[in-house]
Design a protein around this motif. Structure first.
Motif, PDB file in Angstrom:
ATOM      1  N   ALA A 111      17.331   5.493 -17.907  1.00  0.00           N
ATOM      2  CA  ALA A 111      17.515   4.172 -18.522  1.00  0.00           C
ATOM      3  C   ALA A 111      16.402   3.826 -19.517  1.00  0.00           C
ATOM      4  CB  ALA A 111      17.582   3.102 -17.438  1.00  0.00           C
ATOM      5  N   GLY A 112      15.350   4.634 -19.529  1.00  0.00           N
ATOM      6  CA  GLY A 112      14.248   4.391 -20.450  1.00  0.00           C
ATOM      7  C   GLY A 112      13.183   3.455 -19.921  1.00  0.00           C
ATOM      8  N   TYR A 113      13.131   3.263 -18.599  1.00  0.00           N
ATOM      9  CA  TYR A 113      12.165   2.351 -17.992  1.00  0.00           C
ATOM     10  C   TYR A 113      10.968   3.123 -17.427  1.00  0.00           C
ATOM     11  CZ  TYR A 113      16.117  -0.815 -18.441  1.00  0.00           C
ATOM     12  OH  TYR A 113      17.167  -1.544 -18.928  1.00  0.00           O
ATOM     13  N   LYS A 114       9.861   2.419 -17.220  1.00  0.00           N
ATOM     14  CA  LYS A 114       8.595   3.094 -16.952  1.00  0.00           C
ATOM     15  C   LYS A 114       7.942   2.761 -15.617  1.00  0.00           C
ATOM     16  CE  LYS A 114       8.570   4.987 -21.073  1.00  0.00           C
ATOM     17  NZ  LYS A 114       8.824   6.455 -21.192  1.00  0.00           N
ATOM     18  N   ASN A 115       8.192   1.589 -15.062  1.00  0.00           N
ATOM     19  CA  ASN A 115       7.449   1.123 -13.884  1.00  0.00           C
ATOM     20  C   ASN A 115       8.357   0.894 -12.688  1.00  0.00           C
ATOM     21  OD1 ASN A 115       4.964   1.016 -15.263  1.00  0.00           O
ATOM     22  ND2 ASN A 115       5.402  -1.032 -16.034  1.00  0.00           N
ATOM     23  N   LEU A 116       7.927   1.398 -11.522  1.00  0.00           N
ATOM     24  CA  LEU A 116       8.680   1.246 -10.275  1.00  0.00           C
ATOM     25  C   LEU A 116       7.733   0.749  -9.191  1.00  0.00           C
ATOM     26  CD1 LEU A 116      11.302   1.613  -8.649  1.00  0.00           C
ATOM     27  CD2 LEU A 116      10.674   4.019  -8.333  1.00  0.00           C
ATOM     28  N   ILE A 117       8.066  -0.381  -8.594  1.00  0.00           N
ATOM     29  CA  ILE A 117       7.163  -1.017  -7.638  1.00  0.00           C
ATOM     30  C   ILE A 117       7.170  -0.310  -6.284  1.00  0.00           C
ATOM     31  CG2 ILE A 117       8.790  -2.684  -6.618  1.00  0.00           C
ATOM     32  CD1 ILE A 117       6.512  -4.806  -7.023  1.00  0.00           C
ATOM     33  N   CYS A 118       6.025  -0.368  -5.607  1.00  0.00           N
ATOM     34  CA  CYS A 118       5.936   0.133  -4.237  1.00  0.00           C
ATOM     35  C   CYS A 118       4.924  -0.719  -3.472  1.00  0.00           C
ATOM     36  CB  CYS A 118       5.548   1.613  -4.198  1.00  0.00           C
ATOM     37  SG  CYS A 118       3.899   1.996  -4.836  1.00  0.00           S
ATOM     38  N   PHE A 119       4.903  -0.546  -2.140  1.00  0.00           N
ATOM     39  CA  PHE A 119       4.082  -1.391  -1.287  1.00  0.00           C
ATOM     40  C   PHE A 119       3.373  -0.563  -0.225  1.00  0.00           C
ATOM     41  CE2 PHE A 119       7.641  -3.893  -2.867  1.00  0.00           C
ATOM     42  CZ  PHE A 119       6.971  -4.970  -3.455  1.00  0.00           C
ATOM     43  N   SER A 120       2.204  -1.058   0.180  1.00  0.00           N
ATOM     44  CA  SER A 120       1.456  -0.370   1.233  1.00  0.00           C
ATOM     45  C   SER A 120       2.125  -0.545   2.585  1.00  0.00           C
ATOM     46  CB  SER A 120       0.023  -0.915   1.314  1.00  0.00           C
ATOM     47  OG  SER A 120       0.010  -2.273   1.756  1.00  0.00           O
ATOM     48  N   GLY A 121       2.685  -1.738   2.822  1.00  0.00           N
ATOM     49  CA  GLY A 121       3.165  -2.097   4.142  1.00  0.00           C
ATOM     50  C   GLY A 121       2.078  -2.828   4.916  1.00  0.00           C
ATOM     51  N   ASN A 122       2.433  -3.359   6.063  1.00  0.00           N
ATOM     52  CA  ASN A 122       1.481  -4.086   6.901  1.00  0.00           C
ATOM     53  C   ASN A 122       0.560  -3.143   7.669  1.00  0.00           C
ATOM     54  OD1 ASN A 122       2.704  -6.403   5.995  1.00  0.00           O
ATOM     55  ND2 ASN A 122       3.188  -7.207   8.019  1.00  0.00           N
ATOM     56  N   ARG A 123      -0.597  -3.655   8.036  1.00  0.00           N
ATOM     57  CA  ARG A 123      -1.567  -2.859   8.790  1.00  0.00           C
ATOM     58  C   ARG A 123      -1.016  -2.438  10.150  1.00  0.00           C
ATOM     59  NH1 ARG A 123      -6.922  -3.215   7.088  1.00  0.00           N
ATOM     60  NH2 ARG A 123      -7.236  -4.568   5.272  1.00  0.00           N
ATOM     61  N   ALA A 124      -0.465  -3.389  10.887  1.00  0.00           N
ATOM     62  CA  ALA A 124       0.043  -3.111  12.239  1.00  0.00           C
ATOM     63  C   ALA A 124      -0.994  -2.345  13.067  1.00  0.00           C
ATOM     64  CB  ALA A 124       1.350  -2.335  12.165  1.00  0.00           C
ATOM     65  N   GLY A 125      -2.241  -2.775  12.976  1.00  0.00           N
ATOM     66  CA  GLY A 125      -3.317  -2.166  13.752  1.00  0.00           C
ATOM     67  C   GLY A 125      -4.049  -1.032  13.063  1.00  0.00           C
ATOM     68  N   LYS A 126      -3.580  -0.579  11.913  1.00  0.00           N
ATOM     69  CA  LYS A 126      -4.243   0.530  11.204  1.00  0.00           C
ATOM     70  C   LYS A 126      -5.480   0.039  10.471  1.00  0.00           C
ATOM     71  CE  LYS A 126      -0.321   1.569   9.156  1.00  0.00           C
ATOM     72  NZ  LYS A 126       0.657   0.903  10.046  1.00  0.00           N
ATOM     73  N   ASP A 127      -6.568   0.792  10.584  1.00  0.00           N
ATOM     74  CA  ASP A 127      -7.766   0.428   9.837  1.00  0.00           C
ATOM     75  C   ASP A 127      -7.605   0.854   8.382  1.00  0.00           C
ATOM     76  OD1 ASP A 127      -8.329   3.194   9.692  1.00  0.00           O
ATOM     77  OD2 ASP A 127      -9.651   3.121  11.435  1.00  0.00           O
ATOM     78  N   ASP A 128      -8.571   0.472   7.536  1.00  0.00           N
ATOM     79  CA  ASP A 128      -8.478   0.748   6.104  1.00  0.00           C
ATOM     80  C   ASP A 128      -8.358   2.238   5.810  1.00  0.00           C
ATOM     81  OD1 ASP A 128      -8.479  -1.873   5.338  1.00  0.00           O
ATOM     82  OD2 ASP A 128     -10.589  -1.937   4.735  1.00  0.00           O
ATOM     83  N   GLU A 129      -9.160   3.058   6.493  1.00  0.00           N
ATOM     84  CA  GLU A 129      -9.165   4.492   6.225  1.00  0.00           C
ATOM     85  C   GLU A 129      -7.833   5.136   6.600  1.00  0.00           C
ATOM     86  OE1 GLU A 129      -9.820   8.132   4.956  1.00  0.00           O
ATOM     87  OE2 GLU A 129     -11.072   6.385   4.487  1.00  0.00           O
ATOM     88  N   THR A 130      -7.278   4.762   7.726  1.00  0.00           N
ATOM     89  CA  THR A 130      -5.980   5.320   8.131  1.00  0.00           C
ATOM     90  C   THR A 130      -4.893   4.932   7.131  1.00  0.00           C
ATOM     91  OG1 THR A 130      -6.608   5.240  10.470  1.00  0.00           O
ATOM     92  CG2 THR A 130      -4.257   5.384   9.968  1.00  0.00           C
ATOM     93  N   GLY A 131      -4.909   3.677   6.717  1.00  0.00           N
ATOM     94  CA  GLY A 131      -3.932   3.235   5.729  1.00  0.00           C
ATOM     95  C   GLY A 131      -4.066   3.977   4.415  1.00  0.00           C
ATOM     96  N   LEU A 132      -5.304   4.163   3.963  1.00  0.00           N
ATOM     97  CA  LEU A 132      -5.542   4.910   2.722  1.00  0.00           C
ATOM     98  C   LEU A 132      -5.057   6.355   2.842  1.00  0.00           C
ATOM     99  CD1 LEU A 132      -9.107   3.629   1.753  1.00  0.00           C
ATOM    100  CD2 LEU A 132      -7.050   3.440   0.329  1.00  0.00           C
ATOM    101  N   ALA A 133      -5.389   6.986   3.949  1.00  0.00           N
ATOM    102  CA  ALA A 133      -5.000   8.389   4.144  1.00  0.00           C
ATOM    103  C   ALA A 133      -3.476   8.541   4.171  1.00  0.00           C
ATOM    104  CB  ALA A 133      -5.609   8.922   5.438  1.00  0.00           C
ATOM    105  N   ASN A 134      -2.797   7.649   4.872  1.00  0.00           N
ATOM    106  CA  ASN A 134      -1.343   7.734   4.969  1.00  0.00           C
ATOM    107  C   ASN A 134      -0.664   7.457   3.629  1.00  0.00           C
ATOM    108  OD1 ASN A 134      -1.647   8.292   7.669  1.00  0.00           O
ATOM    109  ND2 ASN A 134      -0.983   6.275   8.393  1.00  0.00           N
ATOM    110  N   CYS A 135      -1.147   6.439   2.923  1.00  0.00           N
ATOM    111  CA  CYS A 135      -0.590   6.140   1.601  1.00  0.00           C
ATOM    112  C   CYS A 135      -0.804   7.308   0.639  1.00  0.00           C
ATOM    113  CB  CYS A 135      -1.215   4.872   1.024  1.00  0.00           C
ATOM    114  SG  CYS A 135      -0.591   3.326   1.699  1.00  0.00           S
ATOM    115  N   THR A 136      -1.992   7.869   0.668  1.00  0.00           N
ATOM    116  CA  THR A 136      -2.302   8.994  -0.217  1.00  0.00           C
ATOM    117  C   THR A 136      -1.381  10.172   0.059  1.00  0.00           C
ATOM    118  OG1 THR A 136      -4.625   8.315  -0.335  1.00  0.00           O
ATOM    119  CG2 THR A 136      -4.110  10.586  -0.957  1.00  0.00           C
ATOM    120  N   GLU A 137      -1.184  10.472   1.319  1.00  0.00           N
ATOM    121  CA  GLU A 137      -0.328  11.601   1.691  1.00  0.00           C
ATOM    122  C   GLU A 137       1.103  11.394   1.195  1.00  0.00           C
ATOM    123  OE1 GLU A 137       1.625  13.353   5.780  1.00  0.00           O
ATOM    124  OE2 GLU A 137      -0.512  12.825   5.830  1.00  0.00           O
TER     125      GLU A 137
END
Length: 294
Positions: free
Chosen positions: A129-155
């Protein structure tokens, strides 16, 4: 059909009667629109508007209003509405439809298979369609610390960067406040988002800096933009507090913020994402665009 045509004609009449603003001040008064006094934008900011904030209008009605104001794009629309935008020569500046929701995101491996399928299918549709940007979200912590969230998102995100790069599509994670509107959301601070961008390590993954949300959770908006603009692909606006009009009742100095954004060399879109509470919704949108048009 006649009913729809009458509705469109009424909307056009409403737009034509909406007063024009002087963009030089937040409290400028309206004056009648005439051929001699068109609503002219400076061209330094690419203006957009979020679809969901004007749900009382059809997509077509919002497109008509956007064209009249000088807005170039509509934010947060999926494939079913793209033909309507194309009919009016408008971009889909931030596409959606691949996410599960705001709560279940890339920071939880349980959702990776669904997200990878959704995004792998949606990215080529954007490219076609010629578009460039697609939104995404981290999701809620649900008990995950910052490092776990970063690692999971990165993966999870690293598994999509090749297809994003191939299709010239940027995945854009939104920064949302976790204090008022999105309790427990993990990507709620700019440093966390910037660290994620660095770990993913692709020019096709960046942040959506929502000025409203980040004013609530961290403040210091202009300095943050200046220091981190290279990691930001898109901006959203709204008045603080309340998420309503950009008027004298809210605390942010939007002309100063927009000047800071322009000074970084930003060429993407700034989308209005306020919820209008005044009777004339289109006048509120026109006023916000004028205020941000620096």
């Amino acid at each position: 059909m006649a009913k729809n045509e009458n509705r469109r004609r009424a909307l056009k009449n409403l737009i034509a009667g909406t007063a024009a603003l002087s963009a030089g001040t937040m409290l400028s008064s309206f004056s009648p629109r005439t051929e001699a006094t068109p609503f002219l934008l400076k061209g330094n900011v690419n203006h957009s508007v979020c679809r969901w904030c004007f749900s009382q209008l059809s997509v077509e009605e919002l497109c008509i209003a956007a064209k009249d104001i000088g807005i170039k794009a509509i934010d947060l629309v999926g494939p079913k509405d793209w033909p309507t935008l194309q009919k009016y020569g408008l971009e889909s500046s931030m596409c959606n439809g691949a996410e599960i929701n705001l709560v279940n995101g890339f920071n939880d491996k349980r959702y990776h298979s669904t997200l990878l399928k959704n995004y792998s299918e949606m990215i080529p549709l954007l490219a076609k369609a010629g578009y460039k940007n697609l939104i995404c979200f981290s999701g809620n912590r649900a008990g995950k610390d910052d490092e776990t969230g970063l690692a999971n998102c990165t993966e999870g995100l690293k598994q999509l960067t090749a297809i994003a790069e191939k299709n010239k599509v940027t995945l854009v994670m939104e920064l949302l406040n976790s204090k008022i509107n999105h309790k427990d959301y993990q990507c709620d601070k700019t440093p966390w988002g910037v660290e994620l961008v660095k770990r993913v390590g692709s020019d096709n993954f960046k942040l959506l800096y929502d000025i409203y949300h980040m004013q609530i959770d961290e403040g210091d908006v202009i300095r943050t933009i200046r220091d981190n603009h290279r990691y930001i692909a898109h901006y959203h606006t709204a008045g603080v507090p309340g998420r309503n009009e950009l008027d004298e009742l809210q605390e942010l100095n939007y002309p100063a913020i927009m000047k800071a954004i322009v000074a970084t060399g930003f060429k993407g879109y700034v989308a209005q994402e306020f919820i209008p509470v005044k009777a004339d919704k289109i006048a509120s949108l026109r006023q916000a665009v004028a205020l941000c048009d620096v």
